[in-house]
Motif scaffolding. Structure first.
Motif, PDB file in Angstrom:
ATOM      1  N   ASP A 137       0.822  -1.223   0.000  1.00  9.03           N
ATOM      2  CA  ASP A 137       0.000   0.000   0.000  1.00  9.03           C
ATOM      3  C   ASP A 137       0.846   1.259   0.000  1.00  9.03           C
ATOM      4  N   ARG A 138       2.062   1.169   0.528  1.00  8.63           N
ATOM      5  CA  ARG A 138       2.953   2.334   0.492  1.00  8.63           C
ATOM      6  C   ARG A 138       3.345   2.674  -0.941  1.00  8.63           C
ATOM      7  N   ILE A 139       3.224   1.700  -1.814  1.00  9.53           N
ATOM      8  CA  ILE A 139       3.488   1.924  -3.237  1.00  9.53           C
ATOM      9  C   ILE A 139       2.212   2.313  -3.965  1.00  9.53           C
ATOM     10  N   GLU A 140       1.167   1.522  -3.760  1.00  4.02           N
ATOM     11  CA  GLU A 140      -0.097   1.748  -4.482  1.00  4.02           C
ATOM     12  C   GLU A 140      -0.785   3.039  -4.042  1.00  4.02           C
ATOM     13  N   PHE A 141      -0.649   3.378  -2.770  1.00  4.07           N
ATOM     14  CA  PHE A 141      -1.288   4.588  -2.232  1.00  4.07           C
ATOM     15  C   PHE A 141      -0.210   5.516  -1.645  1.00  4.07           C
ATOM     16  N   ASP A 142       0.795   5.750  -2.435  1.00  2.94           N
ATOM     17  CA  ASP A 142       1.945   6.535  -1.988  1.00  2.94           C
ATOM     18  C   ASP A 142       1.576   8.003  -1.777  1.00  2.94           C
TER      19      ASP A 142
END
Length: 522
Positions: A422-427
């Protein structure tokens, strides 16, 4: 401090129904697109919409889903667009203007609410701003109180709702005026009387927008311990960093209007302290943070209402002087095809110099251009354009001449709670922003999405820019020549007058001396 024991964001949203207000706005569009793309198993997304300019809500929904940011979804996941449902309603109407059937549908199904509907006009009359931003928030909360499945409500505020302070923490500050009393006053006082007392009511606030957003936070904060609510405060929301496409923008608010006017060559000056921070937040980072806030509120169930300042100034500051120098170079690299004049000008720290430049380089040329247009039978428009630009710049100069420090511990800690994926997808980690490349995408996005000029027109635009440069420099040389000629002429005139005065004085003195000699001899 991690969310590994909780579902990922996309898993949490599986089969969840969402209600969004303000979905046709800049933030709302990106929110709808991101939820559909990154949470593919989401349930129904209900959009509270009202008829506008004779267009019914279903037609408005069709227009919304046909905008460019939904291109990827239309191509790769067209069926997901069927999850978006328009609900006929109005945030300013009693009970949100909902029909009994629609009200029941929302009550029975909705688990997450995003409240982004607001009037963002800084100079909106107080009664309209209160009805939309304060009363509308209270009516939506009343609806949320009837939702048994409600797990999170995210109230979209603004980082500048407490702009009477220099340091703004992630807390709800008490207002000197009770929100309920203001709502009553708006209902009781007529419009003329309300306009008269508005400056006294606003006190140290620069406009009705920041004032009413602060009052709305009061209304939300009253729900502490009652509803699962979070307050989300973005700073200056600007073009997308990456998603749904780099540089995407659809309005002329704030810096975008400034860039558009500078790009066309019609804005030559602005009152702005270059050493102050330009707290810009790309819209996709803001939306990612909003969605993460809703996830955290629903899954972790904090005991109080948390506030999230979604800002860049503390972790990755950009100064206005750097914004000016970086964007100016990009404006010359990606010029507009249709220029009124060669782009130029600068930010001014001095109000006097700013006003002088407005007169010399904006108002005076506008008078000349409009006079020529009138004499040739065309419609004069330049003065009207300049009046709009000057008024818009006056409205935002409160924010470009002050330094604000936004603390954002809650926002930065939220990153640690997310799953690695999620840190990537919802950065929304603002420390990763490269301002030079971002502002380049911003300028290109302005050209593509606001001015509607694609890359194929760049050769013609650059050729036109070179012609405008020659004209600009020629005009400057002509002005310099005329100025020097006038100075020299005045110097010649002064020398002539001085010579004549000295000659007259010498002649008078000689005459008096001769008379004295003659008198003495006799």
């Amino acid at each position: 401090m991690d969310g590994q024991h909780y579902p990922r964001i996309s898993e949490y949203y599986r089969n969840k129904c969402v209600l969004i207000t303000g979905a046709t706005g800049f933030i709302g569009k990106v929110l709808v697109e991101k939820l559909l793309r990154s949470c593919p198993d989401i349930g129904t997304i209900y959009l509270l919409m009202r008829p506008k300019r004779g267009q019914q809500v279903q037609a408005r929904l069709t227009d919304l889903l046909n905008t460019k940011i939904f291109d990827w979804l239309r191509k790769n996941s067209k069926q997901s667009l069927n999850k978006v449902v328009a609900i006929n309603g109005d945030i300013t109407s009693a009970e949100l203007g909902l029909s009994p059937t629609d009200r029941q549908t929302l009550k029975e199904n909705v688990s997450i609410v995003f409240h982004s509907a607001a009037t963002v006009k800084f100079d909106e009359p107080l009664n309209l701003s209160v009805n939309m931003n304060v009363c509308g928030t209270m009516k939506l909360i009343e609806l949320c109180e009837t939702m048994p499945k409600l797990e999170a409500m995210v109230h979209v505020s603004t980082a500048y709702c407490n702009c009477d302070r220099e340091v703004i923490n992630e807390t709800v500050y008490p207002s000197p005026i009770d929100a309920h009393k203001i709502m009553t006053a708006v209902q009781v006082l007529d419009e003329e009387m309300l306009d008269m007392v508005t400056p006294q009511i606003l006190s140290s606030r620069p406009n009705t927008y920041t004032f009413t957003k602060s009052l709305a936070e009061q209304i939300v904060y009253e729900q502490t311990g009652k509803l699962p609510i979070a307050i989300f405060r973005p700073s200056i929301v600007t073009a997308a960093l990456k998603e749904p496409m780099a540089g995407w923008i659809d309005n002329l608010n704030g810096p975008t209007g400034m860039l558009a006017a500078a790009c066309k060559g019609v804005m030559r000056t602005m009152l702005c302290h270059g050493s102050c921070t330009a707290d810009l937040i790309p819209v996709d980072l803001a939306i990612n943070c909003m969605i993460a806030v809703s996830w955290y509120t629903a899954t972790h169930r904090p005991h109080n209402i948390l506030v999230y300042n979604c800002t860049t100034g503390r972790q990755n500051p950009l100064k206005w002087k750097d914004f000016e120098s970086i964007t100016y170079q990009h404006l010359l690299t990606y010029p507009s095809k249709d220029l009124y004049w060669y782009p130029g000008g600068s930010f001014k720290n001095s109000r006097f110099l700013n006003n002088l430049d407005i007169i010399l380089y904006q108002k005076l040329p506008a008078y000349i251009i409009d006079s020529i247009a009138w004499l040739t039978g065309r419609k004069p428009i330049m003065l009207r354009i300049q009046d709009k630009i000057i008024r818009a710049m006056r409205i935002i100069e409160f924010f470009t001449t002050r330094e604000f420090l936004f603390t954002n511990e809650n926002t930065m800690e939220l990153i640690d709670f997310l799953h690695d994926e999620d840190r990537i997808e919802f950065d929304f980690d603002v420390r990763k922003i490269n301002w030079v490349t971002y502002l380049e995408a911003y300028v290109v996005g302005l050209r593509n999405f606001i001015l509607k000029e694609d890359a194929t027109s760049l050769p013609e635009a650059r050729a036109n820019l070179r012609r405008m440069y020659i004209l600009h420099r020629s005009t400057q040389l002509l002005f310099l020549f005329i100025t020097c000629w006038l100075v020299m002429f005045r110097m010649k005139t002064v020398r002539k007058l001085t010579f004549q005065s000295v000659s007259l004085l010498f002649q008078t003195a000689s005459s008096v001396f001769r008379k004295y000699i003659v008198t003495s001899e006799t």
